[in-house]
Design an enzyme around this catalytic site. Structure first.
Site, PDB file in Angstrom:
ATOM      1  N   GLN A   7      -5.131 -16.765  -1.667  1.00 43.54           N
ATOM      2  CA  GLN A   7      -5.494 -18.221  -0.204  1.00 43.54           C
ATOM      3  C   GLN A   7      -3.954 -18.166   0.525  1.00 43.54           C
ATOM      4  O   GLN A   7      -4.156 -18.966   1.638  1.00 43.54           O
ATOM      5  CB  GLN A   7      -5.108 -19.592  -0.540  1.00 43.54           C
ATOM      6  CG  GLN A   7      -6.381 -19.629  -1.769  1.00 43.54           C
ATOM      7  CD  GLN A   7      -8.129 -19.617  -1.519  1.00 43.54           C
ATOM      8  OE1 GLN A   7      -8.376 -20.347  -0.813  1.00 43.54           O
ATOM      9  NE2 GLN A   7      -8.962 -18.547  -1.645  1.00 43.54           N
ATOM     10  N   GLU A  35      -1.421  -9.105  -4.557  1.00 44.56           N
ATOM     11  CA  GLU A  35      -2.256 -10.038  -5.132  1.00 44.56           C
ATOM     12  C   GLU A  35      -2.090 -11.290  -4.917  1.00 44.56           C
ATOM     13  O   GLU A  35      -3.235 -12.348  -4.451  1.00 44.56           O
ATOM     14  CB  GLU A  35      -2.917  -8.980  -6.665  1.00 44.56           C
ATOM     15  CG  GLU A  35      -3.692  -7.928  -5.589  1.00 44.56           C
ATOM     16  CD  GLU A  35      -4.383  -8.023  -4.371  1.00 44.56           C
ATOM     17  OE1 GLU A  35      -5.370  -8.566  -4.679  1.00 44.56           O
ATOM     18  OE2 GLU A  35      -4.398  -6.643  -3.937  1.00 44.56           O
ATOM     19  N   CYS A  93     -17.385  -8.801  16.742  1.00 48.36           N
ATOM     20  CA  CYS A  93     -18.097  -6.894  16.569  1.00 48.36           C
ATOM     21  C   CYS A  93     -18.866  -6.239  17.501  1.00 48.36           C
ATOM     22  O   CYS A  93     -18.921  -5.299  16.539  1.00 48.36           O
ATOM     23  CB  CYS A  93     -19.719  -8.352  17.023  1.00 48.36           C
ATOM     24  SG  CYS A  93     -19.574  -9.766  15.432  1.00 48.36           S
ATOM     25  N   ARG A 113       0.747  -0.980  -0.196  1.00 49.39           N
ATOM     26  CA  ARG A 113      -0.140  -0.148   0.012  1.00 49.39           C
ATOM     27  C   ARG A 113       1.419   1.172  -0.168  1.00 49.39           C
ATOM     28  O   ARG A 113       0.400   2.217   0.411  1.00 49.39           O
ATOM     29  CB  ARG A 113      -1.212   0.016   1.010  1.00 49.39           C
ATOM     30  CG  ARG A 113      -1.620  -0.895   1.102  1.00 49.39           C
ATOM     31  CD  ARG A 113      -3.131  -1.101   2.259  1.00 49.39           C
ATOM     32  NE  ARG A 113      -3.764  -1.564   2.539  1.00 49.39           N
ATOM     33  CZ  ARG A 113      -4.605  -2.173   3.277  1.00 49.39           C
ATOM     34  NH1 ARG A 113      -4.548  -2.368   4.776  1.00 49.39           N
ATOM     35  NH2 ARG A 113      -5.420  -3.645   3.427  1.00 49.39           N
ATOM     36  N   CYS A 116     -14.242  -8.620  11.143  1.00 48.23           N
ATOM     37  CA  CYS A 116     -14.650 -10.047  10.604  1.00 48.23           C
ATOM     38  C   CYS A 116     -14.498 -11.070  10.362  1.00 48.23           C
ATOM     39  O   CYS A 116     -14.528 -12.437   9.026  1.00 48.23           O
ATOM     40  CB  CYS A 116     -16.394  -9.590   9.085  1.00 48.23           C
ATOM     41  SG  CYS A 116     -17.427 -10.170   9.000  1.00 48.23           S
TER      42      CYS A 116
END
Length: 374
Positions: free
Chosen positions: A53, A48, A210, A36, A203
């Site tokens: 995986q 990427e 949460c 980044r 998540c």
DNA sequence: GACTCGTGGAT
DNA sequence: TATCCAAGAGT
């Protein structure tokens, strides 16, 4: 028993309710990652591919080493596949390295060594599917193409409380549509990084955090108490276990190794010659199978070999126990095809699979004091 | 669509 | 210990 097709309509208001808190969260909680810190499409592409995986922490050292060795598309295209695989050693899914290498050569010959800016051209490159193409176009070129990776899939399945199997074709299509609709017109690149970070750090598949999620209020799974059950898991298949053997055949300081074919499992990597023990063989017949193999394939009598190591190893679809035997021959014989004699000190120059790399390390560290891994 | 294709870490 | 599974793609 077919259910009604799921519909995920995303209007402008919903898009804002989704993206605004997500982007705000990303401002304070996004990760600083090396890919980044650049706008070089090549570096973003490499990241990427490596991240397919594969977790970030695993990729980091590989990413740095790879780009130090191949700073440009041209450098990668000009390298030997052997060198590329050596830098990929241990990362797994080696087709990624082959495809990356081949794609670099395509870019050099057809696109002047630059990553094209059209989706179709990028998508056509080997190793680049719809998600990876979308990520490259969006992050490196500022365009707006969706992705549907594990993170986005999980976040969406929970946010919309999708109880259908996301691997089912119609559900997958709905998720792609949804992913596309949710992307903001403004700065889609930052949005993409944000939703991936949310999936990777908040998540998460297990024990999602949460309370710290910026989308906890509108999240449908949260409301319905379904978070830990979504997305629905695939039925796990039974994992088979096989016994393999390999022979460390040595003459003075030379060792016999063999290169695997360029297709299939661990394609192009080197290994110590051996084979799978037939399933119908008795458990105690591994050494007999080993002796038979070298008698029949190389006309060698390796009786008197000793067990050098036992290496348990798990692949995606099966487990193996690799029984490694060692034997000293009087003199080297002619090798052809995929076999060659290599000096012990030179072993580490070649790419080996993870299991066989353990043999290499053992040979290099204490060649005369074998030890058992159980 | 179902299978193949790695590995290391977390639980 | 066994299982899951991580920024998927190719066949």
């Amino acid at each position: 028993m077919s259910r009604a097709p799921i519909e995920l309509e995303v209007d402008a208001a919903l898009r804002r309710r989704f993206t605004a808190p997500l982007l705000k969260w990303y401002d304070g909680s996004g990760r600083n990652l090396p890919w980044r810190m650049t706008d070089d499409p090549y570096r973003i592409w490499v990241s990427e591919i490596m991240l397919q995986q594969t977790q970030v922490a695993t990729v980091l050292p590989y990413y740095h080493r790879f780009l130090e060795a191949f700073p440009t598309i041209k450098a990668l295209a000009s390298a030997d596949l052997e060198t590329v695989l050596k830098l990929w050693q241990g990362l797994g899914y080696y087709a990624r390295a082959r495809h990356l290498h081949r794609a670099a050569q395509t870019l050099l010959s057809r696109y002047a060594g630059k990553m094209p800016k059209s989706f179709d051209a990028v998508y056509a490159l080997p190793g680049i599917g719809r998600s990876t193409a979308g990520a490259i176009l969006t992050i490196a070129h500022g365009k707006r193409y969706p992705i549907l990776d594990g993170n986005v899939r999980r976040v969406l399945c929970r946010f919309f409380a999708i109880e259908e199997d996301p691997r089912e074709k119609s559900v997958e299509a709905a998720l792609w549509h949804c992913s596309e609709q949710l992307m903001p017109r403004r700065n889609p690149s930052r949005y993409l990084q944000a939703i991936m970070d949310l999936g990777a750090t908040v998540c998460t598949p297990r024990q999602p955090d949460c309370p710290h999620c910026p989308l906890q209020k509108p999240c449908a799974a949260r409301k319905q108490g379904l978070t830990d059950r979504l997305p629905v898991k695939a039925v796990s298949k039974k994992v088979l276990h096989f016994d393999y053997f390999a022979g460390v055949l040595r003459v003075d300081d030379f060792v016999l190794i063999r290169r695997r074919p360029l297709q299939g499992l661990l394609a192009g990597l080197w290994e110590f010659p051996g084979a799978r023990v037939d399933s119908h063989e008795k458990k105690g017949a591994v050494m007999a199978a080993y002796e038979k193999f070298f008698r029949e394939t190389l006309a060698l009598n390796v009786r008197g070999s000793h067990l050098f190591m036992e290496i348990p190893h798990a692949f995606t679809h099966f487990k193996m126990t690799l029984h490694v035997f060692s034997f000293r021959l009087k003199k080297r014989f002619q090798t052809g095809g995929p076999m060659m004699w290599v000096e012990r000190e030179s072993l580490a120059a070649h790419p080996f699979s993870s299991a066989h790399q353990k043999i290499v390390l053992q040979l290099c560290q204490s060649p005369d004091r074998p030890r058992l891994f159980v």
